[in-house]
Write a protein that holds these residues in place. Structure first.
Motif, PDB file in Angstrom:
ATOM      1  N   VAL A  60       1.957  19.257  22.482  1.00  0.00           N
ATOM      2  CA  VAL A  60       1.811  20.654  22.071  1.00  0.00           C
ATOM      3  C   VAL A  60       0.340  20.865  21.731  1.00  0.00           C
ATOM      4  N   ALA A  61      -0.309  21.728  22.500  1.00  0.00           N
ATOM      5  CA  ALA A  61      -1.740  21.979  22.345  1.00  0.00           C
ATOM      6  C   ALA A  61      -1.968  23.061  21.288  1.00  0.00           C
ATOM      7  N   HIS A  62      -1.852  22.640  20.045  1.00  0.00           N
ATOM      8  CA  HIS A  62      -2.014  23.563  18.912  1.00  0.00           C
ATOM      9  C   HIS A  62      -2.587  22.783  17.743  1.00  0.00           C
ATOM     10  N   VAL A  63      -3.708  23.250  17.215  1.00  0.00           N
ATOM     11  CA  VAL A  63      -4.346  22.601  16.078  1.00  0.00           C
ATOM     12  C   VAL A  63      -3.804  23.209  14.791  1.00  0.00           C
ATOM     13  N   ASN A  64      -3.460  22.356  13.834  1.00  0.00           N
ATOM     14  CA  ASN A  64      -3.097  22.838  12.503  1.00  0.00           C
ATOM     15  C   ASN A  64      -3.660  21.871  11.472  1.00  0.00           C
ATOM     16  N   SER A  65      -3.255  22.016  10.232  1.00  0.00           N
ATOM     17  CA  SER A  65      -3.810  21.183   9.163  1.00  0.00           C
ATOM     18  C   SER A  65      -3.396  19.719   9.254  1.00  0.00           C
ATOM     19  N   THR A  66      -2.372  19.393  10.030  1.00  0.00           N
ATOM     20  CA  THR A  66      -1.919  18.005  10.119  1.00  0.00           C
ATOM     21  C   THR A  66      -2.396  17.305  11.382  1.00  0.00           C
ATOM     22  N   GLY A  67      -2.980  18.044  12.312  1.00  0.00           N
ATOM     23  CA  GLY A  67      -3.424  17.379  13.526  1.00  0.00           C
ATOM     24  C   GLY A  67      -4.039  18.309  14.548  1.00  0.00           C
ATOM     25  N   ALA A  68      -4.689  17.678  15.525  1.00  0.00           N
ATOM     26  CA  ALA A  68      -5.358  18.402  16.600  1.00  0.00           C
ATOM     27  C   ALA A  68      -4.414  18.698  17.760  1.00  0.00           C
ATOM     28  N   GLY A  69      -3.141  18.489  17.548  1.00  0.00           N
ATOM     29  CA  GLY A  69      -2.109  18.685  18.558  1.00  0.00           C
ATOM     30  C   GLY A  69      -0.960  17.757  18.213  1.00  0.00           C
ATOM     31  N   LEU A  70       0.174  17.976  18.853  1.00  0.00           N
ATOM     32  CA  LEU A  70       1.377  17.184  18.574  1.00  0.00           C
ATOM     33  C   LEU A  70       1.813  16.421  19.815  1.00  0.00           C
ATOM     34  N   TRP A  71       1.862  15.111  19.704  1.00  0.00           N
ATOM     35  CA  TRP A  71       2.450  14.246  20.727  1.00  0.00           C
ATOM     36  C   TRP A  71       3.874  13.933  20.291  1.00  0.00           C
ATOM     37  N   LEU A  72       4.831  14.144  21.195  1.00  0.00           N
ATOM     38  CA  LEU A  72       6.238  13.949  20.846  1.00  0.00           C
ATOM     39  C   LEU A  72       6.938  13.109  21.911  1.00  0.00           C
ATOM     40  N   GLU A  73       7.464  11.982  21.492  1.00  0.00           N
ATOM     41  CA  GLU A  73       8.241  11.109  22.372  1.00  0.00           C
ATOM     42  C   GLU A  73       9.709  11.501  22.269  1.00  0.00           C
ATOM     43  N   MET A  74      10.329  11.798  23.386  1.00  0.00           N
ATOM     44  CA  MET A  74      11.733  12.187  23.415  1.00  0.00           C
ATOM     45  C   MET A  74      12.615  10.974  23.691  1.00  0.00           C
ATOM     46  N   LYS A  75      13.720  10.909  22.965  1.00  0.00           N
ATOM     47  CA  LYS A  75      14.763   9.917  23.204  1.00  0.00           C
ATOM     48  C   LYS A  75      16.102  10.645  23.237  1.00  0.00           C
ATOM     49  N   ASP A  76      17.097   9.992  23.797  1.00  0.00           N
ATOM     50  CA  ASP A  76      18.440  10.571  23.823  1.00  0.00           C
ATOM     51  C   ASP A  76      18.949  10.792  22.411  1.00  0.00           C
ATOM     52  N   ARG A  77      19.779  11.806  22.257  1.00  0.00           N
ATOM     53  CA  ARG A  77      20.429  12.066  20.975  1.00  0.00           C
ATOM     54  C   ARG A  77      21.162  10.807  20.520  1.00  0.00           C
ATOM     55  N   GLY A  78      21.034  10.488  19.251  1.00  0.00           N
ATOM     56  CA  GLY A  78      21.704   9.320  18.694  1.00  0.00           C
ATOM     57  C   GLY A  78      20.891   8.040  18.740  1.00  0.00           C
ATOM     58  N   LYS A  79      19.762   8.037  19.446  1.00  0.00           N
ATOM     59  CA  LYS A  79      18.923   6.835  19.501  1.00  0.00           C
ATOM     60  C   LYS A  79      18.228   6.641  18.159  1.00  0.00           C
ATOM     61  N   THR A  80      17.780   5.420  17.923  1.00  0.00           N
ATOM     62  CA  THR A  80      17.066   5.093  16.689  1.00  0.00           C
ATOM     63  C   THR A  80      15.624   4.722  17.033  1.00  0.00           C
ATOM     64  N   LYS A  81      14.826   4.571  15.988  1.00  0.00           N
ATOM     65  CA  LYS A  81      13.416   4.233  16.184  1.00  0.00           C
ATOM     66  C   LYS A  81      13.258   2.936  16.965  1.00  0.00           C
ATOM     67  N   SER A  82      14.233   2.063  16.877  1.00  0.00           N
ATOM     68  CA  SER A  82      14.140   0.795  17.602  1.00  0.00           C
ATOM     69  C   SER A  82      14.169   0.986  19.117  1.00  0.00           C
ATOM     70  N   SER A 116       8.886  23.019  15.231  1.00  0.00           N
ATOM     71  CA  SER A 116       8.826  24.193  14.340  1.00  0.00           C
ATOM     72  C   SER A 116       8.028  23.875  13.083  1.00  0.00           C
ATOM     73  N   ALA A 117       8.300  22.729  12.475  1.00  0.00           N
ATOM     74  CA  ALA A 117       7.571  22.327  11.267  1.00  0.00           C
ATOM     75  C   ALA A 117       6.083  22.172  11.573  1.00  0.00           C
ATOM     76  N   TYR A 118       5.766  21.548  12.701  1.00  0.00           N
ATOM     77  CA  TYR A 118       4.374  21.366  13.080  1.00  0.00           C
ATOM     78  C   TYR A 118       3.688  22.721  13.286  1.00  0.00           C
ATOM     79  N   MET A 119       4.342  23.615  13.981  1.00  0.00           N
ATOM     80  CA  MET A 119       3.768  24.931  14.252  1.00  0.00           C
ATOM     81  C   MET A 119       3.562  25.745  12.977  1.00  0.00           C
ATOM     82  N   GLU A 120       4.359  25.460  11.951  1.00  0.00           N
ATOM     83  CA  GLU A 120       4.220  26.141  10.654  1.00  0.00           C
ATOM     84  C   GLU A 120       3.210  25.428   9.764  1.00  0.00           C
ATOM     85  N   GLY A 121       2.588  24.362  10.274  1.00  0.00           N
ATOM     86  CA  GLY A 121       1.556  23.662   9.522  1.00  0.00           C
ATOM     87  C   GLY A 121       2.065  22.616   8.563  1.00  0.00           C
ATOM     88  N   GLN A 122       3.291  22.198   8.736  1.00  0.00           N
ATOM     89  CA  GLN A 122       3.874  21.192   7.834  1.00  0.00           C
ATOM     90  C   GLN A 122       3.777  19.796   8.421  1.00  0.00           C
TER      91      GLN A 122
END
Length: 122
Positions: A60-82, A116-122
């Motif tokens: 997501v190419a949007h700068v806010n107070s927490t970062g210069a953009g958001l990188w998001l890795e998608m996994k299937d619903r129900g997957k864990t960090k492992s 949504s949280a990222y876009m709201e600056g959280q």
């Protein structure tokens, strides 16, 4: 629902919610057709063009107070960090070190909350 379907849902939702903000999908994990030498040649070509193991699925190419953009890795619903590979973890940490926000989501609903949280600056 597959990771691909979940990602497509996120892209569609994002473009409706934030029409003036760019979201980019990485085809890094895309299945490469072919066999033998043909497949090897395609992989080699794509690597020369920037294919990089571990790159997150969405940016997501949007700068806010927490970062210069958001990188998001998608996994299937129900997957864990492992379910994140070592190279995916390393990519996310490298992006955090470079000043981006980077995380992962298990399914479209979780991804939409994170975005949504990222876009709201959280």
């Amino acid at each position: 629902m597959s990771e691909s379907d979940e990602t497509a849902m996120v892209i569609e939702w994002f473009r409706l919610q934030y029409p003036k903000t760019r979201i980019i999908g990485s085809l890094n994990g895309a299945w490469i057709a072919g066999a033998g030498n043909r497949k090897f040649a395609l992989i080699s070509k794509y690597k020369k063009e920037g294919l990089t193991p571990g790159v997150s699925d969405l940016f997501v190419a949007h700068v806010n107070s927490t970062g210069a953009g958001l990188w998001l890795e998608m996994k299937d619903r129900g997957k864990t960090k492992s379910s994140l590979s070592q190279v995916q973890r390393e990519w996310m940490q490298d992006m955090i070190d470079a000043g981006y926000h980077a995380t992962w989501a298990a399914g479209a609903d979780e991804a939409m909350k994170i975005i949504s949280a990222y876009m709201e600056g959280q």
